[in-house]
Design a protein around this motif. Structure first.
Motif, mmCIF file in Angstrom:
data_model
loop_
_atom_site.group_PDB
_atom_site.id
_atom_site.type_symbol
_atom_site.label_atom_id
_atom_site.label_comp_id
_atom_site.label_asym_id
_atom_site.label_seq_id
_atom_site.Cartn_x
_atom_site.Cartn_y
_atom_site.Cartn_z
ATOM 1 N N LEU A 202 0.829 -1.210 0.000
ATOM 2 C CA LEU A 202 0.000 0.000 0.000
ATOM 3 C C LEU A 202 0.862 1.257 0.000
ATOM 4 C CD1 LEU A 202 -2.855 1.080 0.067
ATOM 5 C CD2 LEU A 202 -2.768 1.037 2.558
ATOM 6 N N LEU A 203 1.980 1.229 0.696
ATOM 7 C CA LEU A 203 2.898 2.377 0.672
ATOM 8 C C LEU A 203 3.461 2.601 -0.724
ATOM 9 C CD1 LEU A 203 4.817 1.906 4.049
ATOM 10 C CD2 LEU A 203 3.074 3.611 3.508
ATOM 11 N N VAL A 204 3.716 1.509 -1.442
ATOM 12 C CA VAL A 204 4.186 1.641 -2.822
ATOM 13 C C VAL A 204 3.101 2.293 -3.691
ATOM 14 C CG1 VAL A 204 4.945 0.372 -4.861
ATOM 15 C CG2 VAL A 204 5.767 -0.297 -2.599
ATOM 16 N N VAL A 205 1.852 1.876 -3.493
ATOM 17 C CA VAL A 205 0.748 2.471 -4.242
ATOM 18 C C VAL A 205 0.617 3.957 -3.924
ATOM 19 C CG1 VAL A 205 -1.752 2.434 -4.570
ATOM 20 C CG2 VAL A 205 -0.481 0.289 -4.440
ATOM 21 N N VAL A 206 0.774 4.301 -2.653
ATOM 22 C CA VAL A 206 0.704 5.713 -2.262
ATOM 23 C C VAL A 206 1.827 6.513 -2.920
ATOM 24 C CG1 VAL A 206 0.906 7.302 -0.311
ATOM 25 C CG2 VAL A 206 -0.489 5.238 -0.101
ATOM 26 N N ALA A 207 3.024 5.929 -2.971
ATOM 27 C CA ALA A 207 4.146 6.621 -3.615
ATOM 28 C C ALA A 207 3.889 6.822 -5.112
ATOM 29 C CB ALA A 207 5.435 5.819 -3.400
ATOM 30 N N VAL A 208 3.358 5.794 -5.763
ATOM 31 C CA VAL A 208 3.039 5.918 -7.192
ATOM 32 C C VAL A 208 1.963 6.971 -7.407
ATOM 33 C CG1 VAL A 208 2.085 4.692 -9.176
ATOM 34 C CG2 VAL A 208 3.754 3.558 -7.707
ATOM 35 N N LEU A 209 0.951 6.981 -6.531
ATOM 36 C CA LEU A 209 -0.103 7.976 -6.659
ATOM 37 C C LEU A 209 0.435 9.386 -6.425
ATOM 38 C CD1 LEU A 209 -3.111 8.537 -7.040
ATOM 39 C CD2 LEU A 209 -3.416 8.213 -4.583
ATOM 40 N N ALA A 210 1.322 9.547 -5.455
ATOM 41 C CA ALA A 210 1.918 10.870 -5.209
ATOM 42 C C ALA A 210 2.734 11.331 -6.412
ATOM 43 C CB ALA A 210 2.786 10.826 -3.952
ATOM 44 N N ALA A 211 3.511 10.397 -7.001
ATOM 45 C CA ALA A 211 4.276 10.752 -8.193
ATOM 46 C C ALA A 211 3.360 11.131 -9.349
ATOM 47 C CB ALA A 211 5.180 9.581 -8.589
ATOM 48 N N GLY A 212 2.219 10.397 -9.478
ATOM 49 C CA GLY A 212 1.282 10.728 -10.538
ATOM 50 C C GLY A 212 0.627 12.080 -10.322
ATOM 51 N N ILE A 213 0.318 12.409 -9.055
ATOM 52 C CA ILE A 213 -0.290 13.706 -8.782
ATOM 53 C C ILE A 213 0.674 14.844 -9.111
ATOM 54 C CG2 ILE A 213 -1.140 15.183 -6.913
ATOM 55 C CD1 ILE A 213 -2.363 12.704 -5.655
ATOM 56 N N VAL A 214 1.956 14.642 -8.819
ATOM 57 C CA VAL A 214 2.943 15.685 -9.118
ATOM 58 C C VAL A 214 3.164 15.811 -10.621
ATOM 59 C CG1 VAL A 214 5.355 16.341 -8.823
ATOM 60 C CG2 VAL A 214 4.065 15.437 -6.875
ATOM 61 N N THR A 215 3.212 14.671 -11.314
ATOM 62 C CA THR A 215 3.524 14.681 -12.745
ATOM 63 C C THR A 215 2.285 14.906 -13.601
ATOM 64 O OG1 THR A 215 5.278 13.094 -12.259
ATOM 65 C CG2 THR A 215 4.707 13.435 -14.577
ATOM 66 N N TYR A 216 1.234 14.133 -13.337
ATOM 67 C CA TYR A 216 -0.013 14.241 -14.100
ATOM 68 C C TYR A 216 -1.167 14.421 -13.115
ATOM 69 C CZ TYR A 216 2.992 12.097 -17.633
ATOM 70 O OH TYR A 216 4.026 11.811 -18.486
ATOM 71 N N PRO A 217 -1.333 15.602 -12.562
ATOM 72 C CA PRO A 217 -2.343 15.776 -11.499
ATOM 73 C C PRO A 217 -3.769 15.537 -11.984
ATOM 74 C CG PRO A 217 -1.436 17.883 -12.172
ATOM 75 C CD PRO A 217 -0.605 16.846 -12.831
ATOM 76 N N LEU A 218 -4.124 16.044 -13.155
ATOM 77 C CA LEU A 218 -5.495 15.905 -13.626
ATOM 78 C C LEU A 218 -5.819 14.463 -13.990
ATOM 79 C CD1 LEU A 218 -5.704 19.131 -15.817
ATOM 80 C CD2 LEU A 218 -6.657 18.768 -13.539
ATOM 81 N N LEU A 219 -4.884 13.793 -14.647
ATOM 82 C CA LEU A 219 -5.100 12.389 -14.994
ATOM 83 C C LEU A 219 -5.195 11.529 -13.740
ATOM 84 C CD1 LEU A 219 -5.346 10.259 -17.198
ATOM 85 C CD2 LEU A 219 -2.857 10.080 -17.217
ATOM 86 N N SER A 220 -4.350 11.816 -12.751
ATOM 87 C CA SER A 220 -4.402 11.050 -11.499
ATOM 88 C C SER A 220 -5.720 11.279 -10.773
ATOM 89 C CB SER A 220 -3.229 11.456 -10.598
ATOM 90 O OG SER A 220 -1.996 11.199 -11.240
ATOM 91 N N LEU A 221 -6.204 12.510 -10.771
ATOM 92 C CA LEU A 221 -7.489 12.794 -10.131
ATOM 93 C C LEU A 221 -8.621 12.067 -10.846
ATOM 94 C CD1 LEU A 221 -9.107 14.330 -8.001
ATOM 95 C CD2 LEU A 221 -9.184 16.277 -9.563
#
Length: 310
Positions: A202-221
């Motif tokens: 789950l921590l890995v998923v959170v890290a991937v999600l954080a990276a996605g929010i920083v890089t592709y915020p709208l797509l991640s949302l």
């Protein structure tokens, strides 16, 4: 004297200040929408949702919960996730449309009704023990962000499409409003307990999600909002299973999952009953003037029984 030192006025002021900031952030989305700054409108509602998730937790952590804070939180949610998304969508795509204004009013009213029902359920002591694990309907912050999904897609793609047409936007707003005031159960993240073996993944998923929010915020949302919609059928199934098994209400979620798996292995629905019922439905009644003995023989074969001749 000890109570005054334990809860000084500054500590009690902090959660209420966060609530007011959340309300200001939510209403700022309207100003961004009027200036056609879609990213700013999305960010304003997202910040309001984040602050709304923090104010209650901070109040409980500091032991600074008050009646005024609870009322202020409800008012802030109504403004940030009911009025602000409705006005934002109206200013963005529905301006000048009378039907669009009616839809915006319906959305805002439904969100206020949803919050009023949430407050009444807090004082209801007749709820089963597992009810605290679920929300009744989609919670206000999630509904406010879901309503903005057409704007999120428009900003992510960089242009308008079928999702941004007026009929689609109005139907989407009505659908989200219906989910907010419905009785459909949704999971409450406050009571979700993660097993020890799933903490690292789950921590890995959170890290991937954080990276996605920083890089592709709208797509991640967009992915998060779609994933939230996908979880609703699972939440309804889980709620129904718990309602039908009162003997497991006092057990923790880990033991409940073990019970569900064991019941699936043992077979909760006896296959013999289904086969007999299905076979009984396939029995044909003898026709008038037909070969009664032949029809009876075929019916006995369908049931797997031997026909005893006279």
């Amino acid at each position: 004297m000890s109570e005054a030192r334990a809860n000084p006025p500054g500590v009690r002021f902090l959660p209420n200040a966060i609530t007011v900031l959340a309300m200001c952030a939510g209403l700022s989305a309207v100003q961004f929408a009027l200036n056609q700054q879609l990213e700013g409108a999305i960010a304003a509602v997202a910040v309001a949702a984040l602050l709304d998730a923090l104010d209650g937790r901070i109040a409980r952590l500091l032991d600074a919960t008050t009646r005024m804070g609870a009322e202020l939180d409800s008012l802030s949610d109504a403004m940030s996730f009911g009025v602000a998304p409705a006005l934002t969508l109206y200013a963005w795509q529905l301006a000048g449309n009378r039907v669009g204004w009616v839809v915006a009013l319906i959305f805002a009213v439904c969100m206020i009704l949803r919050l009023a029902r949430f407050n009444t359920l807090l004082d209801d002591g007749d709820q089963p023990p597992f009810s605290k694990e679920f929300f009744v309907g989609v919670p206000a912050p999630a509904a406010g962000l879901l309503a903005l999904l057409p704007i999120v897609l428009t900003a992510a793609v960089g242009g308008q499409g079928w999702w941004s047409s007026q009929p689609v936007v109005m139907v989407w707003m009505i659908a989200v409003a219906a989910l907010a005031v419905s009785r459909v159960p949704t999971l409450s993240l406050k009571t979700v307990k993660v097993p020890a073996k799933l903490i690292a993944p789950l921590l890995v998923v959170v890290a991937v999600l954080a990276a996605g929010i920083v890089t592709y915020p709208l797509l991640s949302l967009t992915v998060v909002l779609v994933g939230y919609l996908v979880h609703v059928p699972y939440a309804a199934y889980r709620h129904r299973w718990l309602a039908n098994h009162p003997e497991v209400w006092e057990f923790p979620p880990r033991e409940r999952r073990a019970m569900r798996r064991s019941q699936r292995r043992l077979g909760l629905h006896p296959p013999l009953r289904r086969r007999v019922a299905g076979a009984a439905r396939r029995v044909r009644l003898p026709r008038r003037g037909g070969d009664r003995d032949g029809e009876n023989r075929r019916s006995y074969r369908n049931l797997g029984l031997r026909h005893r001749s006279k």
